[in-house]
Design a protein around this motif. Sequence first.
Motif, PDB file in Angstrom:
ATOM      1  N   LEU A  61       0.838  -1.208   0.000  1.00  0.00           N
ATOM      2  CA  LEU A  61       0.000   0.000   0.000  1.00  0.00           C
ATOM      3  C   LEU A  61       0.871   1.256   0.000  1.00  0.00           C
ATOM      4  O   LEU A  61       0.578   2.230  -0.702  1.00  0.00           O
ATOM      5  N   ILE A  64       2.278   1.904  -3.476  1.00  0.00           N
ATOM      6  CA  ILE A  64       1.359   2.428  -4.506  1.00  0.00           C
ATOM      7  C   ILE A  64       0.725   3.752  -4.041  1.00  0.00           C
ATOM      8  O   ILE A  64      -0.181   4.270  -4.682  1.00  0.00           O
ATOM      9  N   GLY A  65       1.186   4.255  -2.896  1.00  0.00           N
ATOM     10  CA  GLY A  65       0.720   5.560  -2.405  1.00  0.00           C
ATOM     11  C   GLY A  65      -0.679   5.529  -1.805  1.00  0.00           C
ATOM     12  O   GLY A  65      -1.359   6.559  -1.782  1.00  0.00           O
ATOM     13  N   ALA A  66      -1.113   4.371  -1.302  1.00  0.00           N
ATOM     14  CA  ALA A  66      -2.496   4.268  -0.788  1.00  0.00           C
ATOM     15  C   ALA A  66      -2.555   4.013   0.714  1.00  0.00           C
ATOM     16  O   ALA A  66      -3.658   3.879   1.259  1.00  0.00           O
ATOM     17  N   GLU A  69      -4.913   5.926   2.970  1.00  0.00           N
ATOM     18  CA  GLU A  69      -6.365   5.735   2.783  1.00  0.00           C
ATOM     19  C   GLU A  69      -6.902   4.587   3.634  1.00  0.00           C
ATOM     20  O   GLU A  69      -8.099   4.331   3.652  1.00  0.00           O
ATOM     21  N   PRO A 186     -11.035   2.484  -5.015  1.00  0.00           N
ATOM     22  CA  PRO A 186     -10.191   3.673  -4.956  1.00  0.00           C
ATOM     23  C   PRO A 186      -8.971   3.529  -4.041  1.00  0.00           C
ATOM     24  O   PRO A 186      -7.972   4.225  -4.239  1.00  0.00           O
ATOM     25  N   ASP A 187      -9.033   2.638  -3.044  1.00  0.00           N
ATOM     26  CA  ASP A 187      -7.958   2.607  -2.039  1.00  0.00           C
ATOM     27  C   ASP A 187      -7.003   1.422  -2.201  1.00  0.00           C
ATOM     28  O   ASP A 187      -6.098   1.245  -1.385  1.00  0.00           O
ATOM     29  N   GLU A 190      -7.274   0.556  -7.849  1.00  0.00           N
ATOM     30  CA  GLU A 190      -6.954   1.638  -8.793  1.00  0.00           C
ATOM     31  C   GLU A 190      -5.538   2.190  -8.587  1.00  0.00           C
ATOM     32  O   GLU A 190      -4.797   2.357  -9.566  1.00  0.00           O
ATOM     33  N   PRO A 191      -5.116   2.460  -7.341  1.00  0.00           N
ATOM     34  CA  PRO A 191      -3.726   2.926  -7.195  1.00  0.00           C
ATOM     35  C   PRO A 191      -2.702   1.885  -7.634  1.00  0.00           C
ATOM     36  O   PRO A 191      -1.644   2.244  -8.161  1.00  0.00           O
ATOM     37  N   ALA A 192      -3.009   0.587  -7.462  1.00  0.00           N
ATOM     38  CA  ALA A 192      -2.064  -0.447  -7.914  1.00  0.00           C
ATOM     39  C   ALA A 192      -1.959  -0.432  -9.442  1.00  0.00           C
ATOM     40  O   ALA A 192      -0.860  -0.498 -10.001  1.00  0.00           O
ATOM     41  N   ALA A 194      -2.568   2.124 -11.365  1.00  0.00           N
ATOM     42  CA  ALA A 194      -1.879   3.373 -11.758  1.00  0.00           C
ATOM     43  C   ALA A 194      -0.370   3.196 -11.604  1.00  0.00           C
ATOM     44  O   ALA A 194       0.413   3.657 -12.445  1.00  0.00           O
ATOM     45  N   ALA A 195       0.047   2.503 -10.544  1.00  0.00           N
ATOM     46  CA  ALA A 195       1.489   2.296 -10.320  1.00  0.00           C
ATOM     47  C   ALA A 195       2.078   1.408 -11.424  1.00  0.00           C
ATOM     48  O   ALA A 195       3.197   1.636 -11.883  1.00  0.00           O
TER      49      ALA A 195
END
Length: 399
Positions: A61, A64-66, A69, A186-187, A190-192, A194-195
Amino acid sequence: MTTHVIGAGMAGLAAALAVHGPVVVHEAAMVAGGRARALPDGTDNGTHALLGANRMALDFLRGIGALDEWVEPEPDGLPVLDMADGRARRVALSPLGWLRAAKRPDGLTARGLAALMRLAGPGDRAVGPALAAHPTFLRGFVEPLVIAALNTPVQEASSRRLAAVLRRVGTPGAARLLVARRGLGPDLVEPALAAIRARGGMMHHNARLRALRIEHHRLAALDFGDEVVVMGQGDRAILALPPWEVARLLPRLRVPTEHAPILNLHFGHATPGPVRFLGVLGGLCQWVLVRPGAIAVTVSAADAEAREAAADLAPRAWSEIRQLARAFALAGDWPEEPPPCRAVKERRATPRHRPGDPPPPPILALRNLALAGDWMEPVLPATIDAAIRSGRRAAKALG
Ligand SMILES: Cc1cc2nc3c(=O)[nH]c(=O)nc-3n(C[C@H](O)[C@H](O)[C@H](O)COP(=O)(O)OP(=O)(O)OC[C@H]3O[C@@H](n4cnc5c(N)ncnc54)[C@H](O)[C@@H]3O)c2cc1C
């Protein structure tokens, strides 16, 4: 030198972020996330909680910058309502928290604790029978923990897998319980994605791997039906699939064949927040996640409940939720009439963890083919953390 990752569940996403060089992820479904995904309307398929002890998952987490959240809804101990006698209390998950008498689980005695510690030692037995002499402690703490962490009924659950969990929650901060503030889409997913995109990775959706072509002990091609991907010199692949798909593709491998269901009931009911996470003992609900706008009930190891109709389950669950709301003064209105409810039954949510289960197969199935997935974890139960560990291990095994 391209790495093909098959399956965009947590194991596949973690593997895709861990390999060096170009990566292509092939996923059978239209969405990523697998058993930890958002449904088309954004609802989670089922509530997913993490513990502070899930170091790989938290590291993922963070990567991936999450991480920010994921919130800790109950820092003062888990609110638990006992349906047998209506008692409402807060229970600490970790032995460190039990230093305060008010946070101790019901029935915790020196002998019960010693019996639990013995289970955490060597050997592998069924948890329920081994703690039969401590029924209150079993019902009030061990059973809910086993069902939540192993998704296996306590009478058949493996003490070896439970021991792995217990060893990890005993350290400071390890028993913190975290949930996604908004949802798995969203938490987490999606961030994974995007990474993966940010590092040049490609995603192919609607791409179901039909067969493997193996030549001279090497993966030669991936057959997706309408497309065959020929493996170039130096190309490799990671199968990050559930065990039943691996069994179909590589029939000689021994994989888990018994699974347990998880039932989630999603009530469309607006509350003002904050996010809450509450437990029920002796009811239909086991855990109730309250997020502004929605309430999700989790019933793990739900062998019987998965066969019941949602129309029968919803009023029972809603009545328990109203009692929880009263007992813990949850903000908002809690009308008698159940709000609209949707049941999501994941029939093969995780493998059943029983004593004496055979170890997973070797990570390298072929020189250029590695295996990943929550079921590939030899020690810990099948969870997000196990899936992420396995994905990273598979990437490492391929060098
Ligand atoms: C309702 C529910 C609640 C849960 N609660 C928790 C929890 O609170 N905490 C926790 O840590 N864990 C929880 N889990 C377990 C966790 O979700 C799983 O352990 C984890 O998501 C498994 O990830 P995976 O990548 O190994 O497998 P999967 O998520 O199954 O991923 C496999 C992917 O492969 C794809 N696929 C399958 N066949 C093919 C094919 N032939 N070709 C291409 N793609 C294919 C699938 O569509 C899927 O996307 C829960 C599971 C469920 C179902």
